[in-house]
Design a protein around this motif. Sequence first.
Motif, PDB file in Angstrom:
ATOM      1  N   THR A 109      -5.997   8.002  -2.692  1.00  0.00           N
ATOM      2  CA  THR A 109      -6.181   7.190  -1.495  1.00  0.00           C
ATOM      3  C   THR A 109      -7.090   5.994  -1.774  1.00  0.00           C
ATOM      4  O   THR A 109      -6.915   4.918  -1.189  1.00  0.00           O
ATOM      5  N   GLY A 168      -9.052  -1.231   7.284  1.00  0.00           N
ATOM      6  CA  GLY A 168      -8.842  -1.231   5.838  1.00  0.00           C
ATOM      7  C   GLY A 168      -7.390  -1.238   5.425  1.00  0.00           C
ATOM      8  O   GLY A 168      -7.074  -1.430   4.247  1.00  0.00           O
ATOM      9  N   VAL A 198       0.838  -1.206   0.000  1.00  0.00           N
ATOM     10  CA  VAL A 198       0.000   0.000   0.000  1.00  0.00           C
ATOM     11  C   VAL A 198       0.868   1.249   0.000  1.00  0.00           C
ATOM     12  O   VAL A 198       0.578   2.223  -0.716  1.00  0.00           O
ATOM     13  N   VAL A 256      -8.928   7.033   4.371  1.00  0.00           N
ATOM     14  CA  VAL A 256      -9.452   7.002   3.007  1.00  0.00           C
ATOM     15  C   VAL A 256     -10.945   7.306   2.986  1.00  0.00           C
ATOM     16  O   VAL A 256     -11.557   7.377   1.926  1.00  0.00           O
ATOM     17  N   ALA A 308      -5.259   1.096   4.917  1.00  0.00           N
ATOM     18  CA  ALA A 308      -4.923   2.049   3.860  1.00  0.00           C
ATOM     19  C   ALA A 308      -4.907   3.490   4.357  1.00  0.00           C
ATOM     20  O   ALA A 308      -4.876   4.417   3.547  1.00  0.00           O
ATOM     21  N   LEU A 345     -12.984   3.274   6.920  1.00  0.00           N
ATOM     22  CA  LEU A 345     -12.010   2.333   6.376  1.00  0.00           C
ATOM     23  C   LEU A 345     -10.611   2.470   6.945  1.00  0.00           C
ATOM     24  O   LEU A 345      -9.739   1.661   6.652  1.00  0.00           O
ATOM     25  N   HIS A 346     -10.369   3.488   7.781  1.00  0.00           N
ATOM     26  CA  HIS A 346      -9.026   3.634   8.337  1.00  0.00           C
ATOM     27  C   HIS A 346      -8.787   2.693   9.517  1.00  0.00           C
ATOM     28  O   HIS A 346      -7.654   2.539   9.969  1.00  0.00           O
ATOM     29  N   LEU A 390      -6.434   2.045  -1.183  1.00  0.00           N
ATOM     30  CA  LEU A 390      -7.376   1.122  -0.567  1.00  0.00           C
ATOM     31  C   LEU A 390      -7.582  -0.109  -1.443  1.00  0.00           C
ATOM     32  O   LEU A 390      -7.710  -1.230  -0.934  1.00  0.00           O
TER      33      LEU A 390
END
Length: 387
Positions: A275, A212, A34, A217, A214, A208-209, A279
């Motif tokens: 971003t 996820g 990532v 995002v 990533a 999603l942080h 993801l």
Amino acid sequence: MHELSWEKIRKDFKLTGKVTYFQSAGMSPIPKAVYKTIQETYGKLYELGELDFHSDLSMAAALLQKMGEHLNTLPENLVFMPNSSLAMSMVALSMKRRFGNDFNIVSKQDEFPATHIPFEYQNIPVSYVQPENGRYPVEKIMALTDDKTKAVVCSYVQYGTGFRQDMVSLGKALKQRDLLFVVNATQGFPFFPIDVEKMHIDVLTASLHKWGCAGHVGSLMYTSPAYREQFPTPVAGWLSVKPVGNDFIVTRKGTSVDIYPTAMQYQFGTANLQTILALKTAFEYMQNIGFDNIRKRVLSLVTECIAHLNQLDGVQVLSPHSHAGEQSAIISINLSGKSNQECVLFLEKEKVFTTIRNNNIRISLNFFNNHEDIGRLVEGIRKFMAQ
């Protein structure tokens, strides 16, 4: 299929060589792949500007396709939002527009603020179910509904205790009463099973942080076609509106606005595609490992960690853990006769990172954690309690 090497996977997360990290429920670190994607996508902006914009859009659409399959829905029912608070605010505003002031919703006492504040801010009455030993029996949730209740708004997994709700049973009960089921899946997605059809979910949002892998995002928002038909978006932006003919931008003025019937109606404006592409790499990275494998790994580590914690004098495990179906990646503990906050600070000096939630110590385990991590955590707590 090749045999998984969890130690090899662990090495994809650079922080594992520096600290012992139990804060993924706040934000997961990103794996090497990532980080590389982030460098590449921003490198393209640096070198080419927006020349790859349409290609990036296609890749973002491909990610929604994958996530739709993961949730058992079509990509047209999904959209990326800046955060879960905004997603919940859209629901609150739509309900207020349709029902006026004479209705209420039911939620849970342990909810994260993003779940209930959007409704309270709109002066929508919220009845809160009280937990029973950290659990929320479906019967108790349903008992708090009345003739004016229009929805149950709650989390799949509680952020503080880690309790995982039986979503199939709750969704079925709500469907029978014709009540909306609005879910904050932040602490469950994408590790734990979600089938929006089987669970009768009308709206779902997941920041999603957390899991996820990533970074920040935004969130993923799901809305069912039936929900959007009854509760169209209460606000709109230039990307919410269907253009005429081959126009990319709606330039007409003074005419009626025709929003998309799909979840695209919630795409108010341009998003940070860089971003989202990161993801996509993260989701595919985890998909390659296998979400079933990840879930089994995490639950195995959680079970091991709880067993060791239960052997420590003065440590009370607060998270429900009688069976795997109510467990998640989160463990909450309380120390008898000692300060939870001081313990967290003590552990930090040992380079073991937990956090405080609801005045208790929250420990969140990810698939990159291992037995040695648990050993360092338990030994750190043992040393603190012995002071």
